[in-house]
Design an enzyme around this catalytic site. Structure first.
Site, mmCIF file in Angstrom:
data_model
loop_
_atom_site.group_PDB
_atom_site.id
_atom_site.type_symbol
_atom_site.label_atom_id
_atom_site.label_comp_id
_atom_site.label_asym_id
_atom_site.label_seq_id
_atom_site.Cartn_x
_atom_site.Cartn_y
_atom_site.Cartn_z
ATOM 1 N N GLU A 70 38.084 95.553 52.363
ATOM 2 C CA GLU A 70 38.193 95.799 50.921
ATOM 3 C C GLU A 70 38.253 94.491 50.139
ATOM 4 O O GLU A 70 37.662 94.381 49.052
ATOM 5 C CB GLU A 70 39.429 96.656 50.646
ATOM 6 N N LYS A 116 49.563 105.422 57.213
ATOM 7 C CA LYS A 116 48.314 104.800 56.767
ATOM 8 C C LYS A 116 47.999 103.515 57.515
ATOM 9 O O LYS A 116 48.884 102.768 57.915
ATOM 10 C CB LYS A 116 48.369 104.520 55.266
ATOM 11 N N HIS A 176 20.903 108.523 50.672
ATOM 12 C CA HIS A 176 21.688 109.161 49.604
ATOM 13 C C HIS A 176 23.055 109.624 50.116
ATOM 14 O O HIS A 176 23.631 110.587 49.591
ATOM 15 C CB HIS A 176 20.932 110.354 48.986
ATOM 16 N N SER A 224 50.989 100.831 54.668
ATOM 17 C CA SER A 224 51.359 101.182 53.302
ATOM 18 C C SER A 224 52.844 100.889 53.081
ATOM 19 O O SER A 224 53.654 100.979 54.012
ATOM 20 C CB SER A 224 51.094 102.663 53.054
#
Length: 480
Positions: free
Chosen positions: A291, A284, A157, A278
């Site tokens: 992804e 970043k 979980h 970025s």
């Protein structure tokens, strides 16, 4: 208006819009190599059985080999006035060698021709997919080999559950890809039957030898039923499922890597070669490969859905709907093969922050189950022990003192049966080491898992090598 390819039945030619709508060259041109090889095997059989004159058969074979050369060097012109790759090649052959080219189609139909070409294409793709999944499994196993004592939190979980090793976690993913690779090989074995010679649907009156063409093309045996042979797309749908399941496993791996690379986790840092920056935020480092692989999963699942819906209500035998079977499965195979290959590179170049994993593991009450197990050894029923430890966990949270850091006196507040030997149970590393059941997370258990994983990979590599070699030998024989 275009003249119909077989115009005897028709008074008018095909409308340009009809041709554009029905043309499948953008997709099935990828099967050109297999179409030529299937035709060479077919014409050799026709010659051997005396169905067409030997001279004509020899001219056809020579013409097909010339076409294959132009296909492989990229000079073959796919005529968009023809509706598919099979017609393109047949008409090019006739234009090159004359009327003898028209004899190639004796004792076959486009129905069995297409089914054979598609099986040959997907047969190779299935081996590539199994190889890619096996390669990713290897990358994960190598991390496991180096991290049998690297402790991290295990999750249920998305909450800290029990301490595990990084080796155990990587092996959990590795065995998923092991099953995926096996599924591709299982699908390969089921599709390894040759439809050629089934003709349109009922077989043929010519005295063909289906065993000869099947063997020449590297198939295990001919398909059993001519009607099933031209209508069956189980092999394509099964591969679409294999792709969907593999991509789901890839997506799960990617999701974890994305989370672990965040500042909140800081478990890993991905290599610069497989991340991006970025456009406006210079600090970043984005996990774009992970992804993108995660994002492509929807497309692969969509390919499976397309195959299931396309075939759900088709009557026997061939229907033109089946022209639409190739694009979704080819796309799914491409995505899975490239995704697995990229993720093998991502995983094998990732830096794992072992100290961070250990500090996060030690900060919670992740050894609570082990304290409960300890109380069970003192003859306390597990459910009662669960309640006792729950009270200890609440105290740990309130005081900020981890369970293993509590004094014996503090622990005995919850049960007088707790003794000094409790400290052999609840330190995090001891929690890991004691889970030495088969398949467990202890270093001894993960060493056994690694050995089993390596055995699986080696056996699978040999199977893939043998199947590829068999097919390549068939191509070599056909081109001699």
């Amino acid at each position: 208006m275009k003249q119909a390819l077989w115009s005897g039945r028709f008074e008018n030619g095909m409308d340009d819009s009809t041709l554009a709508f029905t043309c499948s060259l953008d997709t099935d041109s990828r099967m050109a190599f297999y179409d030529v090889m299937g035709s060479i095997a077919h014409v050799r059989m026709l010659k051997a059985r005396g169905i067409i004159p030997a001279d004509d058969a020899d001219r056809i074979e020579a013409g097909l080999k010339e076409i294959l050369t132009s296909v492989e060097d990229g000079t073959f012109q796919f005529d968009r006035s023809r509706e598919d790759v099979h017609t393109c090649i047949e008409f090019a052959l006739t234009e090159n060698i004359g009327p003898a080219g028209g004899k190639l189609h004796t004792a076959r139909s486009r129905n069995d021709q297409v089914a054979t070409d598609f099986r040959m294409y997907l047969r190779d793709a299935a081996l590539h997919a199994a190889e890619a999944a096996n390669g990713l499994m290897m990358a994960l196993v190598r991390i496991a080999e180096d991290n049998g004592d690297t402790v991290m939190p295990g999750f249920t979980h998305m909450q800290h559950a029990q301490p595990v090793t990084l080796a155990q976690h990587m092996l959990a993913h590795a065995f998923k890809f092991s099953r995926d690779a096996d599924r591709f090989l299982d699908a390969f074995r089921r599709m390894d039957k040759c439809p050629l010679g089934s003709a349109a649907l009922a077989g043929t009156t010519f005295p063909i030898d289906r065993g000869m063409t099947s063997e020449a093309l590297g198939f295990r045996e001919p398909t059993e039923n001519s009607m099933d042979s031209v209508s069956d797309r189980d092999f394509a749908t099964e591969l679409a499922y294999c792709c969907a399941q593999t991509q789901i496993h890839l997506s799960s791996l990617c999701e974890e890597l994305v989370l672990w690379s965040s500042q909140e986790f800081s478990f890993i840092e991905m290599d610069d070669r497989y991340t991006t920056g970025s456009s406006i935020m210079p600090q970043k480092k984005n996990p774009d490969i992970a992804e993108l692989v995660r994002g492509k999963t929807g497309q692969v699942i969509g390919s499976l859905t397309a195959m299931l819906v396309m075939t759900k209500g088709l009557p026997l035998t061939y229907n033109r709907d089946l022209q639409e079977d190739k694009a979704p499965v080819m796309d799914a195979m491409d995505i899975v093969i490239s995704s697995a290959g990229m993720m093998a590179k991502v995983v094998s170049t990732t830096t794992f922050h072992k100290d961070r994993m250990m500090s996060v593991t030690a900060a919670g009450q992740i050894n609570a189950t082990d304290l409960a197990d300890y109380l069970v050894t003192k003859d306390i029923p597990f459910r009662e022990a669960h309640g006792i430890v729950g009270a200890a966990v609440r105290k740990s949270i309130d005081t900020g003192v981890n369970l293993e850091d509590m004094t014996l006196e503090q622990l005995r507040e919850f049960s007088p049966l707790i003794e000094e030997d409790v400290y052999q149970y609840i330190p995090v590393m001891r929690c890991v080491e004691r889970r030495n059941s088969y398949g467990g997370t202890s270093p001894a258990s993960t060493d056994a898992q690694i050995a089993r994983a390596v055995e699986q990979m080696m056996l699978r590599d040999e199977t893939i090598r043998q199947e590829k070699q068999l097919i390549q030998n068939c191509w070599k024989t056909l081109l001699e």
